[in-house]
Design a protein around this motif. Structure first.
Motif, PDB file in Angstrom:
ATOM      1  N   GLN A  99      95.526  68.947 -59.445  1.00  0.00           N
ATOM      2  CA  GLN A  99      94.639  67.959 -58.837  1.00  0.00           C
ATOM      3  C   GLN A  99      94.943  67.879 -57.346  1.00  0.00           C
ATOM      4  OE1 GLN A  99      95.099  64.413 -61.423  1.00  0.00           O
ATOM      5  NE2 GLN A  99      92.994  64.885 -62.006  1.00  0.00           N
ATOM      6  N   LEU A 100      93.884  67.972 -56.557  1.00  0.00           N
ATOM      7  CA  LEU A 100      93.969  67.904 -55.105  1.00  0.00           C
ATOM      8  C   LEU A 100      93.334  66.596 -54.675  1.00  0.00           C
ATOM      9  CD1 LEU A 100      92.594  71.503 -54.630  1.00  0.00           C
ATOM     10  CD2 LEU A 100      94.992  70.833 -54.710  1.00  0.00           C
ATOM     11  N   ARG A 101      94.078  65.786 -53.970  1.00  0.00           N
ATOM     12  CA  ARG A 101      93.592  64.463 -53.582  1.00  0.00           C
ATOM     13  C   ARG A 101      93.347  64.412 -52.073  1.00  0.00           C
ATOM     14  NH1 ARG A 101      93.927  61.530 -58.221  1.00  0.00           N
ATOM     15  NH2 ARG A 101      95.510  62.215 -59.683  1.00  0.00           N
ATOM     16  N   PHE A 102      92.309  63.659 -51.744  1.00  0.00           N
ATOM     17  CA  PHE A 102      91.870  63.535 -50.346  1.00  0.00           C
ATOM     18  C   PHE A 102      91.716  62.058 -50.006  1.00  0.00           C
ATOM     19  CE2 PHE A 102      90.675  67.625 -51.955  1.00  0.00           C
ATOM     20  CZ  PHE A 102      90.930  68.488 -50.913  1.00  0.00           C
ATOM     21  N   ASP A 103      92.798  61.283 -50.167  1.00  0.00           N
ATOM     22  CA  ASP A 103      92.781  59.835 -49.942  1.00  0.00           C
ATOM     23  C   ASP A 103      91.585  59.189 -50.627  1.00  0.00           C
ATOM     24  OD1 ASP A 103      95.161  59.607 -48.482  1.00  0.00           O
ATOM     25  OD2 ASP A 103      94.161  60.237 -46.649  1.00  0.00           O
ATOM     26  N   GLY A 104      91.449  59.472 -51.899  1.00  0.00           N
ATOM     27  CA  GLY A 104      90.360  58.918 -52.701  1.00  0.00           C
ATOM     28  C   GLY A 104      89.737  59.991 -53.556  1.00  0.00           C
ATOM     29  N   THR A 154      89.792  68.582 -59.123  1.00  0.00           N
ATOM     30  CA  THR A 154      90.663  69.119 -60.158  1.00  0.00           C
ATOM     31  C   THR A 154      90.310  70.577 -60.380  1.00  0.00           C
ATOM     32  OG1 THR A 154      90.812  66.953 -61.231  1.00  0.00           O
ATOM     33  CG2 THR A 154      91.398  68.865 -62.564  1.00  0.00           C
ATOM     34  N   ALA A 155      91.320  71.437 -60.328  1.00  0.00           N
ATOM     35  CA  ALA A 155      91.121  72.879 -60.530  1.00  0.00           C
ATOM     36  C   ALA A 155      91.717  73.281 -61.867  1.00  0.00           C
ATOM     37  CB  ALA A 155      91.769  73.662 -59.395  1.00  0.00           C
ATOM     38  N   PHE A 156      90.849  73.558 -62.845  1.00  0.00           N
ATOM     39  CA  PHE A 156      91.300  74.066 -64.144  1.00  0.00           C
ATOM     40  C   PHE A 156      91.529  75.567 -64.054  1.00  0.00           C
ATOM     41  CE2 PHE A 156      88.627  70.324 -65.098  1.00  0.00           C
ATOM     42  CZ  PHE A 156      89.619  69.508 -65.619  1.00  0.00           C
ATOM     43  N   THR A 157      90.716  76.251 -63.247  1.00  0.00           N
ATOM     44  CA  THR A 157      90.979  77.634 -62.872  1.00  0.00           C
ATOM     45  C   THR A 157      91.818  77.539 -61.609  1.00  0.00           C
ATOM     46  OG1 THR A 157      88.878  78.399 -63.790  1.00  0.00           O
ATOM     47  CG2 THR A 157      89.931  79.816 -62.161  1.00  0.00           C
ATOM     48  N   LEU A 158      93.056  77.980 -61.692  1.00  0.00           N
ATOM     49  CA  LEU A 158      93.981  77.763 -60.579  1.00  0.00           C
ATOM     50  C   LEU A 158      93.508  78.483 -59.321  1.00  0.00           C
ATOM     51  CD1 LEU A 158      97.385  77.913 -62.465  1.00  0.00           C
ATOM     52  CD2 LEU A 158      96.039  75.907 -61.815  1.00  0.00           C
ATOM     53  N   PRO A 159      93.555  77.795 -58.190  1.00  0.00           N
ATOM     54  CA  PRO A 159      93.007  78.351 -56.952  1.00  0.00           C
ATOM     55  C   PRO A 159      93.883  79.432 -56.329  1.00  0.00           C
ATOM     56  CG  PRO A 159      93.969  76.189 -56.545  1.00  0.00           C
ATOM     57  CD  PRO A 159      94.047  76.426 -58.027  1.00  0.00           C
ATOM     58  N   VAL A 160      93.246  80.210 -55.484  1.00  0.00           N
ATOM     59  CA  VAL A 160      93.935  81.155 -54.604  1.00  0.00           C
ATOM     60  C   VAL A 160      94.012  80.476 -53.246  1.00  0.00           C
ATOM     61  CG1 VAL A 160      93.786  83.398 -53.448  1.00  0.00           C
ATOM     62  CG2 VAL A 160      93.145  83.177 -55.856  1.00  0.00           C
ATOM     63  N   ASP A 214      85.688  64.328 -58.461  1.00  0.00           N
ATOM     64  CA  ASP A 214      85.472  62.880 -58.564  1.00  0.00           C
ATOM     65  C   ASP A 214      85.436  62.321 -57.146  1.00  0.00           C
ATOM     66  OD1 ASP A 214      85.485  60.150 -58.928  1.00  0.00           O
ATOM     67  OD2 ASP A 214      87.326  60.099 -60.112  1.00  0.00           O
ATOM     68  N   PRO A 215      84.235  62.059 -56.614  1.00  0.00           N
ATOM     69  CA  PRO A 215      84.119  61.541 -55.247  1.00  0.00           C
ATOM     70  C   PRO A 215      84.376  60.041 -55.144  1.00  0.00           C
ATOM     71  CG  PRO A 215      81.950  61.900 -56.160  1.00  0.00           C
ATOM     72  CD  PRO A 215      82.931  62.372 -57.190  1.00  0.00           C
ATOM     73  N   GLU A 216      84.716  59.415 -56.267  1.00  0.00           N
ATOM     74  CA  GLU A 216      84.991  57.981 -56.355  1.00  0.00           C
ATOM     75  C   GLU A 216      83.763  57.125 -56.079  1.00  0.00           C
ATOM     76  OE1 GLU A 216      88.616  56.919 -54.124  1.00  0.00           O
ATOM     77  OE2 GLU A 216      89.501  56.817 -56.125  1.00  0.00           O
ATOM     78  N   ASN A 217      82.600  57.620 -56.479  1.00  0.00           N
ATOM     79  CA  ASN A 217      81.375  56.828 -56.317  1.00  0.00           C
ATOM     80  C   ASN A 217      80.698  56.602 -57.667  1.00  0.00           C
ATOM     81  OD1 ASN A 217      80.268  59.286 -56.951  1.00  0.00           O
ATOM     82  ND2 ASN A 217      79.065  59.494 -55.096  1.00  0.00           N
ATOM     83  N   GLY A 218      81.455  56.826 -58.739  1.00  0.00           N
ATOM     84  CA  GLY A 218      80.910  56.644 -60.064  1.00  0.00           C
ATOM     85  C   GLY A 218      80.333  57.907 -60.672  1.00  0.00           C
ATOM     86  N   GLU A 219      80.262  58.975 -59.896  1.00  0.00           N
ATOM     87  CA  GLU A 219      79.733  60.242 -60.394  1.00  0.00           C
ATOM     88  C   GLU A 219      80.904  61.172 -60.708  1.00  0.00           C
ATOM     89  OE1 GLU A 219      76.897  62.047 -57.762  1.00  0.00           O
ATOM     90  OE2 GLU A 219      76.081  60.112 -57.168  1.00  0.00           O
ATOM     91  N   LEU A 220      80.638  62.172 -61.518  1.00  0.00           N
ATOM     92  CA  LEU A 220      81.618  63.198 -61.822  1.00  0.00           C
ATOM     93  C   LEU A 220      80.886  64.539 -61.798  1.00  0.00           C
ATOM     94  CD1 LEU A 220      84.628  63.291 -62.545  1.00  0.00           C
ATOM     95  CD2 LEU A 220      83.944  63.314 -64.945  1.00  0.00           C
ATOM     96  N   TRP A 221      81.390  65.485 -61.028  1.00  0.00           N
ATOM     97  CA  TRP A 221      80.759  66.796 -60.871  1.00  0.00           C
ATOM     98  C   TRP A 221      81.623  67.843 -61.566  1.00  0.00           C
ATOM     99  CZ3 TRP A 221      76.094  67.101 -58.354  1.00  0.00           C
ATOM    100  CH2 TRP A 221      75.697  65.906 -57.755  1.00  0.00           C
ATOM    101  N   VAL A 222      81.022  68.675 -62.384  1.00  0.00           N
ATOM    102  CA  VAL A 222      81.749  69.677 -63.150  1.00  0.00           C
ATOM    103  C   VAL A 222      81.111  71.048 -62.944  1.00  0.00           C
ATOM    104  CG1 VAL A 222      82.500  70.352 -65.457  1.00  0.00           C
ATOM    105  CG2 VAL A 222      82.360  67.924 -64.872  1.00  0.00           C
TER     106      VAL A 222
END
Length: 120
Positions: free
Chosen positions: A30-35, A39-45, A111-119
């Motif tokens: 999980q990468l956090r940006f102050d909010g 989430t990377a299920f496929t691990l990033p390069v 999760d942009p913390e606005n109630g939406e979830l993008w997958v």
């Protein structure tokens, strides 16, 4: 799952933000940006100063953690290819969207913390 063009727009809220933390959770990151959280299920390069690191490369975790405190300069999504975050100081993070790289049913979630979830 939301449409690609909408997802492209939603990631733009990361531009100008610094990555504030990295959380290693068993088999994903999980990468956090102050909010907002990516989430990377496929691990990033990770690419830092022209050198690329994947999970099997020595120094991978250090390279990933070196992105903490760096500002996102741009984001992009190439359908069925990659989610890319480009950071200041010649660094980038890429999550593959290629079918053969998926470790499970999703490659990433935002999760942009606005109630939406993008997958993806």
């Amino acid at each position: 799952m939301s449409s690609l063009s909408d997802g492209q727009s939603i990631l733009q809220i990361l531009v100008g933000r610094e990555m504030s933390s990295v959380e290693f959770v068993r088999d994903y990151i999980q990468l956090r940006f102050d909010g907002p959280t990516l989430t990377a299920f496929t691990l990033p390069v990770i690419t830092v100063n022209g050198t690329s690191y994947d999970i099997k490369t020595p120094g991978y975790r250090d390279a990933l953690c070196s992105l903490i405190g760096r500002e996102v300069q741009r984001t992009e999504i190439q359908e069925h290819e990659v989610i890319r975050l480009v950071f200041e100081q010649n660094a980038a993070l890429e999550i593959s969207l290629r079918d053969e790289d998926y470790e499970g049913p999703e490659a990433a979630m935002f999760d942009p913390e606005n109630g939406e979830l993008w997958v993806w």
